[in-house]
Structures are given as structure tokens and as C-alpha cells.
Scaffold this active site. Structure first.
Site, mmCIF file in Angstrom:
data_model
loop_
_atom_site.group_PDB
_atom_site.id
_atom_site.type_symbol
_atom_site.label_atom_id
_atom_site.label_comp_id
_atom_site.label_asym_id
_atom_site.label_seq_id
_atom_site.Cartn_x
_atom_site.Cartn_y
_atom_site.Cartn_z
ATOM 1 N N CYS A 1 40.140 -30.625 43.355
ATOM 2 C CA CYS A 1 39.889 -31.603 44.419
ATOM 3 C C CYS A 1 39.831 -30.915 45.786
ATOM 4 O O CYS A 1 38.913 -30.154 46.040
ATOM 5 C CB CYS A 1 40.936 -32.713 44.357
ATOM 6 N N HIS B 1 41.276 -34.389 38.440
ATOM 7 C CA HIS B 1 42.657 -33.897 38.508
ATOM 8 C C HIS B 1 43.253 -33.739 37.112
ATOM 9 O O HIS B 1 43.841 -34.682 36.590
ATOM 10 C CB HIS B 1 43.527 -34.898 39.274
ATOM 11 N N GLU C 1 45.929 -32.356 36.288
ATOM 12 C CA GLU C 1 47.395 -32.525 36.290
ATOM 13 C C GLU C 1 47.798 -33.995 36.201
ATOM 14 O O GLU C 1 48.937 -34.314 35.907
ATOM 15 C CB GLU C 1 48.003 -31.854 37.540
#
Lengths: 233, 740
Positions: free
Chosen positions: A86, A201, A203
Site C-alpha cells: 500500500c 494488504h 497482513e
């Protein structure tokens, strides 16, 4: 394997990355403060999401000038593993480590939602555990995620594409391209294959409690790659 | 105003400044008496903002005292600190509060909403807690108005622009569109924070001689007198008040969160207070009041954004992203280092003193010297007259038989699903980062309450922020009860036990006895409900003067309910598997009074809302929590606006598209009451067919009615003989109604 997660003032996904690497994947992790140029002997660097220095200027325009990014750049040029997520992707582009640029989303709105990604390349340290054409589900959350390239970069960008936005069946089309990215590109790798930037993302999709674990595949690929490389050396 | 602010103002000029803060001539005379002399200009400003409704709660305080504040889990009570603190488990505790930013958002929607977020977030980390979630409750006029679209867009972008940058997820809330909010939109924001018990910070100035430090952004002229602006009605001139709206810098706030939490981990910080409404004035005087001591400061030491700011400007500025710290003598350099690391100002501006006065210097000149109690504890309080509103009896009277039933009830369902108040809010919440911090285990739109896991505890927090202005307009007392009951029900639906409440009380002009009656009655209902449910009020705010040139808003208390569950993942509202049984758990009858159907399809804002029987509601909570404990529920969705048909339709598409057939339905005289009537205690759940028996036993034991309505499956929604529609068609009406 020792991981470094860069922390700029305004980073806000740094602790999420630390959590996933340390608590979920049981890796050694250190935080790398923006004013330092010491990578502390890390084997891989995560440039996380957020709003580095507020991003009041073009995203990543200030972050690229930080001492830590000079060190990350040198590390990348020597073949070190770097993943920018990002805002981290924006910073890697600004730093010249990846081709292209990220413009405001086509709809001029921030978009936060789960998207499907088609894996375009598996010959990278970030995707070696995945299958070509595999569809994974990972969320995006950005305002400036419209991947763009100049005419002369088009061929290179298409080769660099690691992930494309797609539907659940892996079909890529303008109708499901969330932000107007060139050729629906969601993530690209550099020519050497050791630097990945992506808007989604991983994560945020690494634990069953959050409803998705596909994001873990990227980090696990990196760990596998590192361990294989260590075994052969 | 600049001319009045010049040196040595005359008494006439001072009275004019006082009047600009809505301070009456009588009150001005009182100030002269307190001081024993003519006030300085700075003092007039200080009294002015602290006397404002926004800071003093001068109309509402006696009523707020009726809210229950005690409980087994209450660690800090409402009013003691910036926000109440509730014990969770394993030394984790939760801090939460909500606040309104209605007037700023009405004239400058982006910054108004953005700084609303900034303000409530500061209230939370001032306590030593890390902000982990935001919710918001937004109310606008009809969406077809261009003005509404402008306001909605601005407010949503403001919340997104600020919250997303901070990295605090915006996880839930509500958005309502109704004529009553056309001139005066409501923007209520709630923040939730988590901390270890030992990290709790206090807001008292202690230790004579201890330095007072100013940290964060520099002080500018933005937000001058914002508290006074918030305490007036909006009118045609309100756009000229735009300078009273603050400008937000979320990057500074993000840094301030990190630096402050770092500093609070040390023993150096004695007390801390954020600068919100009335800025330095309020934070200096409140910390002194809590510490029962005096404080003094020099405005020349305050970091300023522009030259030549007067003491009046500096003391009244509501510039954002600033905090006041009282630190141990000798620790200043260590404290400064934390803030410098994050690129923020940190300067010593004064000290804790003997006595009880607030003294403000402008370099060597003393420009204000007044007893702290005169602007904190002893501000004028009003016992405003109340009177039952003239409209009420007639509005409550409803002859249902006079209302013709629509010919085609499926069409009615389609109309209801497309109403912006009921329709999907995806176009709004997808602009909010609702996943950052990776704790959001129920995504927006998927469940009746937002759910945030508590990493490392296997538990989660559930939270909802809800209100119903029409219910409160038609029966303020029952409406107050309903607001709390709705919050509790939302939290129970996902599997959590309701713990505590914060509230935003949005009303019109308190000088109107009918509005004051609405206020009194709403608070009475809410307080009784909070006692009955064992959910103390930990704090909140009161927003009065919500009126445009033509009318006051419906009385709109908004309730933020927080619950705790011993599991990370919630039960969501969407149906899951074909063949599952659809069951209605209920404790009362659906009825048409005050319903969304009656107001928006039949055009009648009439009748009484559902009545709340606390014992029955507690039984429903017990029933749900037992069913959750047995892990038999696959979905749970509470029946609210739009009634049973809308509730079931939403369960057909809030997660994935799946049909449902309802063929054993409760008996009602009218089909529209069955389908669209509203009740205070109806929950539609689904479970595997073989679990129905267990559910029935639980319901019988808890004295809750349990009726199997039908089953999940297919691609259509069928309800009795009235509705037979493709789920995908209904979803597209519901999903595409709001576009931004």
C-alpha cells in the site's frame, strides 16, 4: 529469518505486519525507525501501509528521502528481499525501485474492501508457494491505488505484474477493476525479482479469526525462499 | 470582532463580547461580583466559553445525574475523568465515549466531521488507552436533496480522511435520512480504546510547582469560540461562523497518539488533559479543579501559528491536536524527547500553584486571574421549565383501520429496501478503513454490532451506536428506553453481554419548554433502561440548539452500547446454509405505530412506538446468550426499521445471496403489520434444523416465544402468500440505492 518493518511517522500498518510476522508466523522482527540508516542485519524488509509523514504531498514523496529508505534502496540493489504494501508500494515507486506510478483511484474515493487477485507469476520469492492463475482473496484500503505507467513502460509493467484484480473465478475485466489500474495490475515485481510492491494488504488476511488466511501465502513464500537460499549456500 | 478585541475595551465593549458568547447582562454582573472588579477582555472570553451550554451542561446537568454510573466493572465513573473506564478481563479495560459535531458539520462538513473524530479520539488516548475503533451515527435530510448529498459526501470524506490516516478503524454505526434533519444534520462519533489497567492516566493537576507542558500542534485562530458556536441555533448567518470550525491535521494526531502513549508509560506524567472545546481554558481549569489547586501559564510560551495572537485568542482557540501535561519537576527534558521524536512541539507554559486560581500572563502582564471553581463547579445552572408538547396527544393517536393496506405488499417491501435509511451503506463504509489494526472480526454490514477482537485474550468487544428520533418524537420516554434496548439487543445478537453505555443527546433549544420536556422524558427512559439492564453510563455529551430556521430536530438520543464476549468471532446476521431453520424469538407483538413503513410508505408520522418491558427484554437477552453459549445459532438479526420482511431480506443478502421460505407465520389482523410492523423485542435467528429442539428448550426456560417461520434455501425470498421475489433482485434494490 530476521525481518525489519520500517516505521515512518504516519505509518499505521506497521504493527499489523509485526503482529502477523511475529505472533502468527513466529518470525524474528525488528522495527526500523525512519531516521536510522541501520537495517540491523535483517533478511527481509517490509515497507508497511499508512500515511508516511501524512502524505499531504504526493504519497511517498517525502518518505523516499528518509535515511531508512536510502538503506532499503541499497539493500534492494544488492538483491535483498523488500516488500512494499500500500503506502509502502507508493514509497518503493517514488524511490525508483519499481516501474510505474500510483494515481488517485478512478472513482476519487477511498476504497476498503476484500478483492480477488489472480496470481500472474510464481517465479518470484513472494509467490513461489502459489500457483499461476490461482485466485486469492485479500483486502485493499487506499485512495491512491490506480497503477499507471507511461507508454514506453507498458511492456515492462505487464511483465512485472505479479497480481491482477479479478473476480472470484479469476476473470480480469474493467468491470471488476476497483481503482482503474492499468491492466488491472495490483502488484509488480522489479526486474531482479527481489522487490515486490502491491496495493492489497496481505497482513490483513493472515488469520482465520479475520475470515481469510490467503495473505499468509506471500510471507510464507518469502520464508521458504529464504530458507532454500540458505540451504543451498 | 477585531475592533472589540483591541486594547482597553470599554465596559460596553466587554458586555458586547460577553453577549457574543450568549452571556446575559445578569451573568456579566455576576462575573463582576465574583472578581470584585471589571473583568479583562481575556476573562470575559474565558467565562463566555465556560458558561456555554457545550462546556457547562447548564441546562442538562441535573438530568444527567439521574443516569446510573456505578457497576461491578466500573473503574472510573462518568464525569470523574475524560471518559469512563470499564474492566474487561485479565487486567484489560475499555474506555469509550461519544461526542457530537453537529453544528461544525452543518457549515463545513469535511472539517466538521474530521475534527469530530479527532476530538473524540483525544478523549480516549488522554486516558492512556490506544484507540482501537470508531463508530459514527449520522443523520441527514432526504437523500434526494442536493444539499444532503453535499453534506453526506463531505461528512463521509471527513471521517474517512481523518480516521483512515490515524489508523483507527471505523467499524460501525448508522446513517439515517429524515426530513427532520434537513436543516440540522447530526454527526455523532464514538471512539473505543483499550488499555492495561496499570496504564490508566488521570486528568488532575497535582504537586505544587510541577511544570505544565503544552504538547502537539501550534495554536492558531481556527475554532475560536467553537463551544459558543455549538451552543446556538443554526440560522441563515451560520455560514459566517465557519471560522469557528476547527481544521484537522490527522497526521499530527497520529503522531500525538504515539508520543503521548509513550510518555504516559513513564512515571514522568502526573496528569493529562486533551484540549477540546474551549481549548487551553478548559484543560487548564479542569485539571486544576480535579487536583484542587491553582494553575498559571504564560501565553507567550504557547507555540503559535501566526504572530500577534492575543491572550483572548490563545485561551479560546480550539486548534486541534493539542494536549496539556502536568509533569514531575525535572522530567521536562525527558518528556520533550518523546514528542520531539515524533516531530511535535513540547514546551513548558506554566506550573501548578498554591490556591485555587487560574492565572494567565501575557509575558509580564497578568491578563486573567480568576477562581477555577467559578468556571467549573459554580457555573450558572438552569432549571428550565418543561411542558408536555402540544403535538403529542394528536400525534400518538393512530386509527390503524383508517390506513389502507397497499395492494401489492411485495412492491412495498421493495420500496422499503430502497429507502436510504434501510438500504445498504456499503457506498459509505467502503470509504472508511475498517480493517486496520487487524481486529475487526465482523465487517460493517455483516452483523448487528461491530466486533473487535482483543488480541491475546480469545475475547472480543461488541459495540453499536444507534438511535431513533421518530420513536422519541412520538414518545420521548419510551423512545429513550427503546434506544438503550436496541443497543443492548444489537450487542446480544452477535453474542456479547452488554456492559455499559455512552450517549449523545441531540435536542433542540432547551429554552423551549416542550423541548426541555422531550429531553427530560428521554433521559428518564434511558436512565431506567440502563438501570434495568445493568449497563451504567460512562460518559457522553449533550448537544442542544439543534434547530434550523424553521424547526427543531426530533429528539434524538443516540446510544453507544459496548459488550464483551468470550470468543473472537461473532454470530453475523446473514443466513448461512440451505435447510437451516429460520426462527423468530420474540417477547412482544409487532405494531405499526411510529414505524418506518407508516412514515415513509403511508406518509404518517403517527402512533406510539413499541413499548419496552424490561423484564421481558432481559429474558430475551438471557435466551440469546444461552443459545450463543451452546453455539447453535448460525445467524441473528434484530427486527428494527422495516419490520420482519426487511429483517429476513437483509439476512438473505448481508453475507451471500441465499433464499428463504417463510410459511408458518405469526397471526396478525393485517398482513402489513406482520410484514412491516416494528417491535422492541424480535430477533430472527437461524440454526441447523436438528438444533431447533435445543433452541426451543432454551426459549421455554427463559420465557421467550420461539416460532419456526420457515427455512433457508433457494434463490427466492418467499413470505406467505404475499412475497415471492428473486433475492438477487431485492439485493440490487437494497445495494444500489445509495450512490456517492
Amino acid at each position: 529469518m530476521k525481518w525489519g518493518v520500517v516505521v515512518f511517522p504516519g505509518s499505521n500498518c506497521d504493527q499489523d505486519c509485526v503482529h502477523v510476522l511475529h505472533e502468527v508466523l513466529k518470525q524474528e522482527v525488528v522495527e526500523l525507525w525512519h531516521q536510522s540508516d541501520d537495517l540491523q542485519g535483517c533478511d527481509a524488509i517490509v515497507v508497511p501501509g499508512g500515511f508516511s509523514y501524512g502524505d499531504y504531498l504526493r504519497c511517498g514523496a517525502i518518505a523516499k528521502l528518509s535515511p531508512i529508505m536510502q538503506a532499503v534502496k541499497a539493500f534492494a540493489e544488492q538483491g535483498g528481499l523488500v516488500i512494499g504494501i500500500c503506502n509502502g508500494f507508493q514509497i518503493l515507486l517514488e524511490s525508483g525501485l519499481l516501474p510505474g506510478a500510483l494515481l488517485p483511484n478512478a472513482g476519487l474515493k477511498f476504497i476498503c474492501e476484500f478483492v480477488y487477485l489472480r496470481v500472474e507469476r510464481t517465479d518470484t520469492p513472494f509467490t513461489q508457494n502459489l500457483q499461476k492463475g490461482q485466485v486469492i482473496r485479500i483486502p485493499i484500503a487506499h485512495y491512491d491505488g490506480r497503477y499507471s505507467v507511461s507508454a514506453e513502460q507498458e511492456t515492462a509493467a505487464n511483465h512485472a505484474a505479479v497480481f491482477r484484480y479479478c473476480d472470484v473465478d479469476g476473470n480480469v475485466s474493467e468491470a471488476i477493476n476497483p481503482n482503474g489500474s492499468y491492466q488491472s495490475i495490483a502488484g509488480v515485481v522489479n526486474a531482479q525479482g527481489n522487490v515486490l510492491g502491491l496495493m492489497p494488504h496481505p497482513e490483513r488476511a493472515a488469520e482465520a479469526a479475520l475470515g481469510e488466511t490467503d495473505g499468509r501465502l506471500l510471507f510464507e513464500s518469502m520464508i521458504n525462499h529464504f530458507e532454500q537460499a540458505r540451504a543451498t549456500s | 470582532m477585531t475592533s472589540i478585541l483591541s486594547n482597553n475595551p470599554s465596559e460596553e465593549q466587554l458586555r458586547a463580547v460577553a453577549a457574543s458568547h450568549n452571556v446575559t447582562n445578569e451573568q456579566y454582573d455576576g462575573i463582576v461580583k465574583i472578581l470584585g472588579r471589571t473583568p479583562t477582555l481575556t476573562e470575559v472570553g474565558i467565562f463566555g466559553v465556560m458558561y456555554s451550554e457545550h462546556c457547562s451542561y447548564c441546562s442538562s446537568k441535573p438530568y444527567l445525574k439521574t443516569f446510573p454510573t456505578e457497576g461491578d466493572r466500573v473503574l472510573v465513573k462518568a464525569g470523574e475523568e475524560n471518559a469512563g473506564v470499564i474492566d474487561l478481563k485479565d487486567d484489560w479495560c475499555v474506555v469509550f465515549k461519544c461526542e457530537s459535531h453537529n453544528h461544525p458539520s452543518a457549515v463545513e462538513p469535511y472539517q466538521g466531521a474530521a475534527t469530530g473524530v479527532g476530538g473524540i479520539v483525544r478523549d480516549i488516548f488522554t486516558m492512556g488507552a490506544r484507540p482501537v475503533a470508531l463508530l459514527n451515527s449520522l443523520r441527514f435530510g432526504p437523500l434526494k436533496d442536493d444539499r444532503t448529498k453535499f453534506l453526506l459526501n463531505g461528512v463521509v470524506r471527513g471521517i474517512a480522511g481523518y480516521g483512515n490516516c490515524l489508523g483507527v478503524p471505523t467499524v460501525g454505526g448508522e446513517v439515517v435520512f429524515d426530513e427532520t434533519y434537513r436543516e440540522n444534520p447530526l454527526v455523532n462519533v464514538m471512539c473505543i480504546g483499550l488499555m492495561r489497567k496499570e496504564d490508566m492516566a488521570k486528568g488532575a493537576a497535582k504537586g505544587i510547582g510541577n511544570p505544565i507542558m503544552y504538547v502537539g500542534s501550534a495554536t492558531g485562530r481556527d475554532g475560536l469560540g467553537g463551544a459558543s458556536f455549538a451552543s446556538r441555533e443554526l440560522d441563515d448567518e451560520s455560514d459566517a461562523d465557519r471560522p469557528a470550525v476547527q481544521i484537522g491535521d490527522p497526521f499530527a494526531e497520529k503522531c500525538l497518539i504515539e508520543a503521548t502513549l509513550e510518555a504516559l508509560k513513564t512515571a514522568d506524567v502526573v496528569g493529562i488533559q486533551d484540549m477540546g472545546a474551549a481549548g487551553l481554558t478548559c484543560s487548564m481549569s479542569e485539571t486544576a479543579s480535579r487536583g484542587n489547586c491553582g494553575v498559571e501559564m504564560d501565553i507567550q510560551k504557547v507555540p503559535m501559528r501566526e504572530p500577534n495572537m492575543s491572550a483572548y485568542d490563545v485561551m479560546l482557540s480550539e486548534s486541534q491536536e493539542r494536549m496539556l501535561l502536568i509533569v514531575e519537576q525535572g522530567s521536562q527534558e525527558r518528556v520533550k524527547a518523546h514528542f520531539k521524536r515524533w516531530g511535535l512541539n513540547a514546551v513548558e507554559i506554566g506550573k501548578v500553584t498554591e490556591g485555587n486560581n487560574l492565572k494567565v500572563y501575557d509575558g509580564g502582564t497578568l491578563v486573567a486571574d480568576l477562581p477555577v471553581s467559578a468556571i467549573t463547579d459554580d457555573v450558572p445552572m438552569y432549571d428550565r421549565p418543561t411542558q408536555k408538547p402540544a403535538y403529542l396527544d394528536q400525534a400518538q393517536a393512530l386509527d390503524v383501520s383508517s390506513i389502507p393496506q397497499p395492494q401489492n405488499l411485495q412492491k412495498t417491501l421493495e420500496q422499503l429496501l430502497a429507502l436510504p435509511t434501510i438500504a445498504s451503506k456499503r457506498a459509505i463504509y467502503r470509504q472508511y478503513d475498517h480493517m486496520v489494526q487487524i481486529n475487526t472480526t465482523a465487517l460493517p454490514g455483516a452483523s448487528d454490532a461491530a466486533v473487535i477482537r482483543l488480541k491475546g485474550t480469545q475475547g472480543a468487544l461488541a459495540a453499536s451506536l444507534d438511535g431513533n428520533g421518530r420513536y422519541c418524537y412520538l414518545d420521548p420516554y419510551e423512545g429513550g428506553k427503546l434506544s438503550v434496548a436496541e443497543g443492548a439487543r444489537n450487542v446480544v445478537c452477535v453474542g456479547a453481554k452488554p456492559l455499559a453505555v455512552t450517549d449523545c443527546l441531540n435536542f433542540g433549544n432547551p429554552m423551549d419548554p416542550e423541548i426541555m420536556w422531550q429531553f427530560k422524558e428521554c433521559v428518564r427512559g434511558m436512565a431506567e433502561a440502563c438501570v434495568a439492564f445493568g449497563t451504567p453510563v460512562t460518559g457522553g455529551n449533550v448537544s442542544l440548539y439543534n434547530e434550523g430556521p424553521n424547526a427543531a430536530i426530533d429528539p434524538t438520543p443516540v446510544v453507544g452500547m459496548v459488550g464483551f464476549m468470550e470468543s473472537e468471532t461473532p454470530v453475523t446476521s446473514g443466513f448461512k446454509d440451505a435447510g437451516d431453520a429460520i426462527v423468530l424469538l420474540s417477547i412482544d407483538q409487532a405494531q405499526l405505530g411510529a414505524s418506518e413503513y407508516l412514515a415513509n410508505i403511508c406518509g404518517k408520522r403517527q402512533g406510539k412506538p413499541p413499548q419496552v418491558d424490561f423484564e421481558k427484554h432481559k429474558a430475551l437477552h438471557r435466551c440469546m446468550l444461552e443459545a450463543h453459549a451452546k453455539q447453535i445459532l448460525k445467524s441473528a438479526h434484530d427486527v428494527s426499521e422495516g419490520g420482519l420482511a426487511v429483517c429476513v431480506a437483509e439476512s438473505c443478502f448481508s453475507e451471500k445471496l441465499i433464499g428463504a421460505t417463510l410459511d408458518t407465520l405469526p397471526e396478525y389482523e393485517r398482513a402489513d403489520t406482520l410484514l412491516f410492523g416494528e417491535a422492541s423485542g424480535h430477533i430472527v435467528v437461524s440454526c441447523a434444523a436438528e438444533e431447533v429442539k435445543t433452541l426451543r428448550t432454551i426459549a421455554e426456560n427463559t420465557q421467550v416465544s420461539c416460532q419456526v417461520l420457515g427455512k433457508v434455501g433457494g434463490a427466492q425470498l418467499k413470505i406467505g402468500t404475499w412475497i415471492e421475489a428473486k433475492v438477487s433482485d431485492l439485493e440490487s434494490l437494497w445495494g444500489n440505492s445509495i450512490t456517492l
